[in-house]
Design a protein around this motif. Structure first.
Motif, PDB file in Angstrom:
ATOM      1  N   ILE A 276      -1.844   3.128   3.191  1.00  0.00           N
ATOM      2  CA  ILE A 276      -2.536   2.076   2.616  1.00  0.00           C
ATOM      3  C   ILE A 276      -4.101   2.404   2.645  1.00  0.00           C
ATOM      4  O   ILE A 276      -4.905   2.305   1.795  1.00  0.00           O
ATOM      5  CB  ILE A 276      -2.119   0.788   3.286  1.00  0.00           C
ATOM      6  CG1 ILE A 276      -0.814   0.188   2.978  1.00  0.00           C
ATOM      7  CG2 ILE A 276      -3.482  -0.323   2.864  1.00  0.00           C
ATOM      8  CD1 ILE A 276      -0.433  -0.728   3.505  1.00  0.00           C
ATOM      9  N   LEU A 277      -4.662   2.823   3.932  1.00  0.00           N
ATOM     10  CA  LEU A 277      -6.008   3.304   4.159  1.00  0.00           C
ATOM     11  C   LEU A 277      -6.498   4.474   3.231  1.00  0.00           C
ATOM     12  O   LEU A 277      -7.300   4.204   2.712  1.00  0.00           O
ATOM     13  CB  LEU A 277      -6.049   3.498   5.404  1.00  0.00           C
ATOM     14  CG  LEU A 277      -7.762   4.137   5.951  1.00  0.00           C
ATOM     15  CD1 LEU A 277      -8.530   3.099   5.828  1.00  0.00           C
ATOM     16  CD2 LEU A 277      -7.674   4.643   7.399  1.00  0.00           C
ATOM     17  N   ALA A 278      -5.659   5.238   3.014  1.00  0.00           N
ATOM     18  CA  ALA A 278      -5.674   6.465   1.945  1.00  0.00           C
ATOM     19  C   ALA A 278      -6.173   5.917   0.709  1.00  0.00           C
ATOM     20  O   ALA A 278      -6.903   6.377  -0.230  1.00  0.00           O
ATOM     21  CB  ALA A 278      -4.869   7.751   2.126  1.00  0.00           C
ATOM     22  N   CYS A 279      -5.138   5.182   0.213  1.00  0.00           N
ATOM     23  CA  CYS A 279      -5.098   4.677  -1.292  1.00  0.00           C
ATOM     24  C   CYS A 279      -6.235   3.712  -1.153  1.00  0.00           C
ATOM     25  O   CYS A 279      -6.788   4.038  -2.339  1.00  0.00           O
ATOM     26  CB  CYS A 279      -3.668   4.219  -1.581  1.00  0.00           C
ATOM     27  SG  CYS A 279      -2.377   5.155  -1.698  1.00  0.00           S
ATOM     28  N   PHE A 280      -6.437   3.007  -0.505  1.00  0.00           N
ATOM     29  CA  PHE A 280      -7.759   2.000  -0.555  1.00  0.00           C
ATOM     30  C   PHE A 280      -9.047   2.858  -0.870  1.00  0.00           C
ATOM     31  O   PHE A 280      -9.899   2.482  -1.525  1.00  0.00           O
ATOM     32  CB  PHE A 280      -8.060   1.161   0.672  1.00  0.00           C
ATOM     33  CG  PHE A 280      -8.639   0.016   0.520  1.00  0.00           C
ATOM     34  CD1 PHE A 280      -8.706  -0.835  -0.265  1.00  0.00           C
ATOM     35  CD2 PHE A 280     -10.034  -0.036   1.400  1.00  0.00           C
ATOM     36  CE1 PHE A 280      -9.478  -1.956  -0.313  1.00  0.00           C
ATOM     37  CE2 PHE A 280     -10.960  -0.729   1.174  1.00  0.00           C
ATOM     38  CZ  PHE A 280     -10.671  -1.959   0.410  1.00  0.00           C
ATOM     39  N   THR A 281      -9.092   3.778   0.126  1.00  0.00           N
ATOM     40  CA  THR A 281     -10.347   4.804  -0.067  1.00  0.00           C
ATOM     41  C   THR A 281     -10.484   5.318  -1.530  1.00  0.00           C
ATOM     42  O   THR A 281     -11.299   5.420  -2.344  1.00  0.00           O
ATOM     43  CB  THR A 281     -10.341   5.793   1.016  1.00  0.00           C
ATOM     44  OG1 THR A 281     -10.351   5.063   2.455  1.00  0.00           O
ATOM     45  CG2 THR A 281     -11.666   6.512   0.939  1.00  0.00           C
ATOM     46  N   SER A 282      -9.175   5.900  -1.817  1.00  0.00           N
ATOM     47  CA  SER A 282      -9.190   6.430  -3.263  1.00  0.00           C
ATOM     48  C   SER A 282      -9.587   5.410  -4.312  1.00  0.00           C
ATOM     49  O   SER A 282     -10.042   5.635  -5.236  1.00  0.00           O
ATOM     50  CB  SER A 282      -7.875   7.028  -3.543  1.00  0.00           C
ATOM     51  OG  SER A 282      -7.697   7.355  -4.739  1.00  0.00           O
ATOM     52  N   LEU A 283      -9.018   4.327  -4.128  1.00  0.00           N
ATOM     53  CA  LEU A 283      -9.149   3.172  -4.923  1.00  0.00           C
ATOM     54  C   LEU A 283     -10.876   2.903  -5.373  1.00  0.00           C
ATOM     55  O   LEU A 283     -11.335   2.754  -6.409  1.00  0.00           O
ATOM     56  CB  LEU A 283      -8.541   2.050  -4.756  1.00  0.00           C
ATOM     57  CG  LEU A 283      -8.659   0.606  -5.453  1.00  0.00           C
ATOM     58  CD1 LEU A 283      -8.203   0.998  -6.939  1.00  0.00           C
ATOM     59  CD2 LEU A 283      -7.910  -0.359  -4.951  1.00  0.00           C
ATOM     60  N   ILE A 284     -11.409   2.796  -4.020  1.00  0.00           N
ATOM     61  CA  ILE A 284     -12.892   2.564  -3.960  1.00  0.00           C
ATOM     62  C   ILE A 284     -13.582   3.674  -4.757  1.00  0.00           C
ATOM     63  O   ILE A 284     -14.622   3.407  -5.581  1.00  0.00           O
ATOM     64  CB  ILE A 284     -13.356   2.496  -2.683  1.00  0.00           C
ATOM     65  CG1 ILE A 284     -12.821   1.112  -2.063  1.00  0.00           C
ATOM     66  CG2 ILE A 284     -15.156   2.377  -2.604  1.00  0.00           C
ATOM     67  CD1 ILE A 284     -13.285   0.822  -0.670  1.00  0.00           C
ATOM     68  N   LEU A 285     -13.460   5.000  -4.277  1.00  0.00           N
ATOM     69  CA  LEU A 285     -14.001   6.300  -4.989  1.00  0.00           C
ATOM     70  C   LEU A 285     -13.923   6.220  -6.376  1.00  0.00           C
ATOM     71  O   LEU A 285     -14.898   6.509  -7.244  1.00  0.00           O
ATOM     72  CB  LEU A 285     -13.522   7.707  -4.071  1.00  0.00           C
ATOM     73  CG  LEU A 285     -13.990   7.514  -2.746  1.00  0.00           C
ATOM     74  CD1 LEU A 285     -13.581   8.726  -2.175  1.00  0.00           C
ATOM     75  CD2 LEU A 285     -15.451   7.744  -2.537  1.00  0.00           C
ATOM     76  N   CYS A 286     -12.594   6.147  -6.772  1.00  0.00           N
ATOM     77  CA  CYS A 286     -12.536   6.232  -8.336  1.00  0.00           C
ATOM     78  C   CYS A 286     -13.012   4.973  -9.128  1.00  0.00           C
ATOM     79  O   CYS A 286     -13.745   5.250 -10.058  1.00  0.00           O
ATOM     80  CB  CYS A 286     -10.955   6.203  -8.475  1.00  0.00           C
ATOM     81  SG  CYS A 286     -10.243   7.804  -7.881  1.00  0.00           S
ATOM     82  N   THR A 287     -12.940   3.793  -8.345  1.00  0.00           N
ATOM     83  CA  THR A 287     -13.523   2.539  -9.033  1.00  0.00           C
ATOM     84  C   THR A 287     -15.116   2.887  -9.242  1.00  0.00           C
ATOM     85  O   THR A 287     -15.674   2.623 -10.277  1.00  0.00           O
ATOM     86  CB  THR A 287     -13.412   1.368  -8.310  1.00  0.00           C
ATOM     87  OG1 THR A 287     -11.835   1.085  -8.250  1.00  0.00           O
ATOM     88  CG2 THR A 287     -13.953   0.267  -9.020  1.00  0.00           C
ATOM     89  N   ARG A 288     -15.694   3.490  -8.186  1.00  0.00           N
ATOM     90  CA  ARG A 288     -17.159   3.737  -8.360  1.00  0.00           C
ATOM     91  C   ARG A 288     -17.329   4.864  -9.527  1.00  0.00           C
ATOM     92  O   ARG A 288     -18.523   4.571 -10.167  1.00  0.00           O
ATOM     93  CB  ARG A 288     -17.653   4.042  -6.980  1.00  0.00           C
ATOM     94  CG  ARG A 288     -19.191   4.246  -6.790  1.00  0.00           C
ATOM     95  CD  ARG A 288     -19.586   5.208  -5.822  1.00  0.00           C
ATOM     96  NE  ARG A 288     -19.049   6.380  -5.678  1.00  0.00           N
ATOM     97  CZ  ARG A 288     -19.512   7.371  -4.948  1.00  0.00           C
ATOM     98  NH1 ARG A 288     -20.151   7.057  -3.811  1.00  0.00           N
ATOM     99  NH2 ARG A 288     -18.894   8.798  -5.026  1.00  0.00           N
ATOM    100  N   SER A 289     -16.587   5.918  -9.488  1.00  0.00           N
ATOM    101  CA  SER A 289     -16.813   6.732 -10.514  1.00  0.00           C
ATOM    102  C   SER A 289     -16.634   6.311 -11.937  1.00  0.00           C
ATOM    103  O   SER A 289     -17.557   6.631 -12.943  1.00  0.00           O
ATOM    104  CB  SER A 289     -16.115   7.881 -10.520  1.00  0.00           C
ATOM    105  OG  SER A 289     -16.122   8.557  -9.078  1.00  0.00           O
ATOM    106  N   VAL A 290     -15.355   5.440 -12.239  1.00  0.00           N
ATOM    107  CA  VAL A 290     -15.236   4.837 -13.130  1.00  0.00           C
ATOM    108  C   VAL A 290     -16.589   3.606 -13.939  1.00  0.00           C
ATOM    109  O   VAL A 290     -17.103   4.077 -15.144  1.00  0.00           O
ATOM    110  CB  VAL A 290     -14.224   3.902 -13.435  1.00  0.00           C
ATOM    111  CG1 VAL A 290     -13.962   2.956 -14.597  1.00  0.00           C
ATOM    112  CG2 VAL A 290     -12.841   5.026 -13.267  1.00  0.00           C
TER     113      VAL A 290
END
Length: 533
Positions: A276-290
């Motif tokens: 969950i922590l890894a996916c949440f971090t990935s979600l934040i990074l990718c959302t910022r990039s988008v």
């Protein structure tokens, strides 16, 4: 003195014009520099992680995080899949057990083939079920027990579903019927076949799935709500008998496992939390990039393109800023977080939504592995496949929409005409599955063979129907579909060999000749937008 005044005025005008030219040249140089800087920013945005690392020395954290996610999400799925498989297998095997216990003379056979044809058989089978239920503890080899309410075992119940009133006389070709349907507990001596729609026998049994102990998982308690149905809806003289099973899974009230300190597997719970922590971090990074790419950078490019070239950005160029891989990762991360939270609830015995959890985790893992294609695109020989898929997708969708109209026409026609005579065309969903199998060349002869004993008109129509469908879709539709993708592949291959920009955006970026290793991408802070220069 008067002659020198025009000369001095001319020299003053010359100095003013020279100053203006120098200022104009300085302004043009400044604007050119800002345009080049913006072009460099765009090129950096569309670089892959390896090129970005060479350009600015930034570690590809998102790339490393996605690789880590592939490993841990797959491991999580395998762990849950084994547990889910044990649960599903346990349910299926118990359902087969109930059929053998309660259906007289039952043998493993295709569902729907077990049927009764006389009143005597119906009564015998109902009495057989009752006796089996009474003597269950002496018969079963499983851990089955009766449901108890206030210390008393619950009995089974026999109900009949019937028309409220009917008077049917086929000999005189007359009938009088009230189509309203009632259900009530019945006496076995009062079953009226002419009004009867079904006889339903309800019973509840309890058991414990002990096989999970071997996998260091606390066993669940199961309530099997069993319904044995004698189906007479067709009134054709054939009463079909089947067993349906509705399962309730919950935590056992009292338990003890030797050598176990608690019901929660903390290492597994910790692993799910890491996911969950890894996916949440990935979600934040990718959302910022988008957000940075799809909103801010695109808005700058849109203003710049309109200001400098007096043009409107095309739709294809707009879509270049939308990174579909990031969208895919965001969806995958969202599903993984939801599925992992649900899995924690299941492992902790607070929830039992196995099916919902398996759908969430299965879909998320599928999307994660599809995302691996993005990293293969960093290699030129693999990248042509990805570019072909992306370029062909709009045309493929349009082509499939057109083909679907023909396909649905054949589906409805086959269902209404061949459905009464052919098992594979009995329902609309079976028709779609059968025709899709025929497109792929599966089971053709068997489909033709089953229509041989029907009426001549239906037989002739079935031949015309099947031959035209197979010829149209295999020899024409599939060939055009392949040709569509092949043509896109050849176009992409030609553009790569000739290095022809395929859009205005790519043509604009291609003017930047700076390589990632040139050092010109190193910046101390984000440059101001060229749109306001």
């Amino acid at each position: 003195m008067e002659e020198s005044e025009p000369i001095m005025a001319a020299r003053s005008e010359e100095r003013r014009l020279n100053g203006h030219c120098r200022w104009s040249a300085h302004t043009q140089n400044l604007e050119s520099k800002m345009v080049e800087e913006f072009r460099r920013r765009l090129k950096y945005f569309f670089m892959n992680p390896c090129e970005k690392y060479k350009a600015r020395g930034r570690k590809p954290w998102k790339l490393m995080l996605q690789i880590l996610k592939i490993a841990i999400i797959t491991a999580q799925l395998v762990s849950f899949g084994l547990s889910n498989e044990m649960m599903v297998t346990f349910k299926d095997e118990n359902l087969m057990t109930f059929r053998h216990l309660f259906l007289k003379g039952y043998k493993d056979q295709r569902q729907g083939n077990y049927a009764l044809y006389t009143k005597t058989d119906v009564y015998d089978h109902i009495y057989f079920i009752i006796n089996r239920y009474i003597n269950l503890q002496n018969l079963t080899v499983g851990n089955l027990a009766y449901e108890k309410l206030k210390g008393v075992s619950t009995p089974l119940s026999v109900c009949q579903v019937f028309y409220r009133n009917s008077c049917i006389d086929p000999g005189n070709e007359t009938f009088n019927i009230d189509p309203h349907i009632d259900e009530e507990s019945c006496l076995l001596t009062c079953v009226c076949a002419s009004r009867l729609l079904s006889v339903n026998i309800y019973l509840t049994l309890k058991t414990i799935n002990l096989q999970t102990v071997r996998h260091h998982e606390l066993p669940d308690c199961y309530d099997f709500h069993i319904t044995i149905i004698f189906d007479n809806h067709a009134h054709s003289g054939k009463i079909k008998v089947d067993v349906e099973n509705n399962v309730t899974i919950y935590e056992c009230r009292d338990w003890n496992i030797e050598g176990s300190s608690g019901k929660i597997d903390y290492p597994l719970l910790l692993f799910d939390s890491v996911v969950i922590l890894a996916c949440f971090t990935s979600l934040i990074l990718c959302t910022r990039s988008v957000i940075n790419g799809c909103i801010f950078l695109f808005q700058e490019f849109n203003i710049f393109f309109h200001a400098y070239y007096k043009k409107v950005v095309s739709w294809s160029d707009r879509m270049e800023f939308i990174n579909g891989w990031y969208i895919l990762i965001i969806v995958s991360d969202t599903l993984t977080i939801a599925g992992s939270a649900l899995k924690i609830g299941i492992q902790s015995k607070f929830l039992t939504n196995y099916d919902v959890c398996s759908i969430l985790l299965g879909t998320a893992t599928m999307l994660v592995w599809i995302g691996v294609i993005r990293y293969l695109g960093f290699f030129k020989k693999y990248n042509i496949l990805i570019l072909t898929l992306r370029a062909a997708f709009p045309n493929v969708i349009r082509f499939c929409c057109c083909a679907a109209m023909i396909y649905l026409g054949y589906c409805f026609c086959g269902w209404i005409v061949l459905g009464p005579y052919h098992d594979k065309f009995r329902t609309l969903d079976k028709v779609t599955e059968c025709l899709f199998s025929l497109i792929n060349g599966d089971d053709m002869y068997a489909t033709f063979l089953k229509m041989r004993d029907k009426s001549y008109m239906v037989w002739l129509f079935s031949r015309l129907y099947l031959y035209t469908f197979i010829s149209l879709f295999i020899y024409m539709v599939l060939s055009l579909f392949i040709a569509l993708i092949t043509d896109t592949y050849e176009t992409i291959k030609h553009n790569q060999q000739e290095k022809v920009p395929v859009s205005q955006l790519q043509a604009f970026i291609a003017e930047c000749r700076d390589q990632p290793e040139s050092g010109r991408y190193q910046i101390d802070k984000e440059p101001p937008s060229c749109c306001f220069g």
